[in-house]
Design an enzyme around this catalytic site. Structure first.
Site, PDB file in Angstrom:
ATOM      1  N   TYR A  64      34.711  39.357  42.267  1.00 54.05           N
ATOM      2  CA  TYR A  64      34.060  38.310  43.067  1.00 54.05           C
ATOM      3  C   TYR A  64      32.967  38.874  44.044  1.00 54.05           C
ATOM      4  CZ  TYR A  64      33.200  34.040  45.750  1.00 54.05           C
ATOM      5  OH  TYR A  64      32.767  32.987  46.393  1.00 54.05           O
ATOM      6  N   LYS A  94      28.783  38.815  44.248  1.00 59.42           N
ATOM      7  CA  LYS A  94      28.191  38.204  45.267  1.00 59.42           C
ATOM      8  C   LYS A  94      27.256  39.333  46.092  1.00 59.42           C
ATOM      9  CE  LYS A  94      29.844  33.842  45.073  1.00 59.42           C
ATOM     10  NZ  LYS A  94      28.883  32.690  44.857  1.00 59.42           N
ATOM     11  N   SER A  98      28.400  34.223  49.566  1.00 59.19           N
ATOM     12  CA  SER A  98      29.803  34.142  50.072  1.00 59.19           C
ATOM     13  C   SER A  98      29.638  34.936  51.400  1.00 59.19           C
ATOM     14  CB  SER A  98      30.681  34.469  49.017  1.00 59.19           C
ATOM     15  OG  SER A  98      31.862  34.442  49.756  1.00 59.19           O
ATOM     16  N   THR A 139      36.789  23.640  49.585  1.00 55.89           N
ATOM     17  CA  THR A 139      36.199  23.319  48.156  1.00 55.89           C
ATOM     18  C   THR A 139      37.091  23.519  47.085  1.00 55.89           C
ATOM     19  OG1 THR A 139      35.516  25.481  47.701  1.00 55.89           O
ATOM     20  CG2 THR A 139      34.145  24.026  49.282  1.00 55.89           C
TER      21      THR A 139
END
Length: 281
Positions: free
Chosen positions: A150, A154, A137, A185
């Protein structure tokens, strides 16, 4: 450009970008092993195809990764391209994210790809060829507000991928980290890929509520087209010349260029102090 058909092994292929990657690979003439927690849902999402095998796979289960790899080799005889795509998003400020949530984030986004890659690499080493493509990401290089768990997962993937290439180069196996910006998405779909923080702390309450509403409003408005990203990954894979990183999307490029400029300015601001830290002659 290579015209040889390859065997792709894709995780998280039952929804979001995983569907697009599987369909793009099939359209390019490749065979695809598409995995997700429910193989029947993966098949329904991608559609029937003679070169498609769908397999149930929970990437947090090493035994399931081994079984899915064995099924792929039994059907197609080899695995040429591994796409670590499956992941989710535990959103929130660090203190609002429970320890269990943070560990679950790492299990899925970090240890999950490791489980699958560990299962697939013996196949690629026997072949003396292969590609490991891992979707990280923009948050793998740039920490953002409300993304403590998160971004940590990543960033971990980025470090692993950057080092893994040295392990695999002697075996003819190439690696690429894919760093998407904001693509349209299912990542921000509540109850699908996004999980909100469990803990409530008054100091964070107002900012949490405001940020959650902002994230929800962003869903469906992202500028990136996941179908075009999927096609780009096929182009890069077929070229046989993977970059170590592929920054996907105009917003991703702009943000990472700004990050590079910021790092350079930080180096320049304290260059003399940093250089003075060696032993005196």
């Amino acid at each position: 450009m290579s015209t040889q058909s390859s065997v792709w092994f894709i995780t998280g292929a039952g929804r979001g970008m995983g569907i697009d990657i599987a369909q793009a690979a099939l359209a390019a003439g490749h065979s695809v092993v598409a995995t997700g927690r429910d193989a029947s849902r993966v098949l329904a999402a991608i559609g029937e195809h003679e070169n498609l095998l769908t397999v149930s796979l929970d990437i947090t289960d090493p035994a399931a990764a081994e079984a899915a790899t064995a099924a792929a080799v039994e059907r197609f005889g080899r695995i040429d391209v591994l796409v670590n795509n499956a992941g989710n998003f535990y959103a929130g400020y660090f203190e609002n994210i429970s320890d269990a949530q943070l560990r679950a984030q790492m299990e899925t986004n970090f240890f999950g790809p490791l489980n699958v890659t560990r299962a697939v690499l013996p196949v690629m080493r026997r072949q003396r060829s292969g590609q490991v493509i891992t979707v990280t990401s923009m948050a793998g290089l740039i920490g953002q507000e409300f993304c403590a768990a998160y971004a940590a997962s990543k960033f971990a993937l980025e470090g692993w991928m950057e080092s893994l290439r040295f392990d695999l180069e002697p075996f003819g196996i190439k690696t690429m980290a894919v760093e998407p910006g904001f693509f349209r998405t299912e990542l921000l779909v509540e109850g699908s890929s996004t999980i909100w923080p469990e803990l409530e702390i008054e100091d964070y309450a107002e900012r949490t509520a405001t940020t959650i509403e902002a994230w929800k409003a962003m869903n469906g408005q992202q500028g990136g087209d996941p179908k075009k990203l999927a096609q780009a990954l096929v182009i890069l894979s077929d070229s046989g010349d993977l970059p170590l990183r592929f920054i996907a999307g105009a917003d991703g490029m702009a943000s990472e260029e700004q990050k590079l400029a910021t790092i350079q300015s930080q180096i320049d601001a304290h260059r003399e102090l940093s250089a003075s830290l060696t032993y005196d002659a």
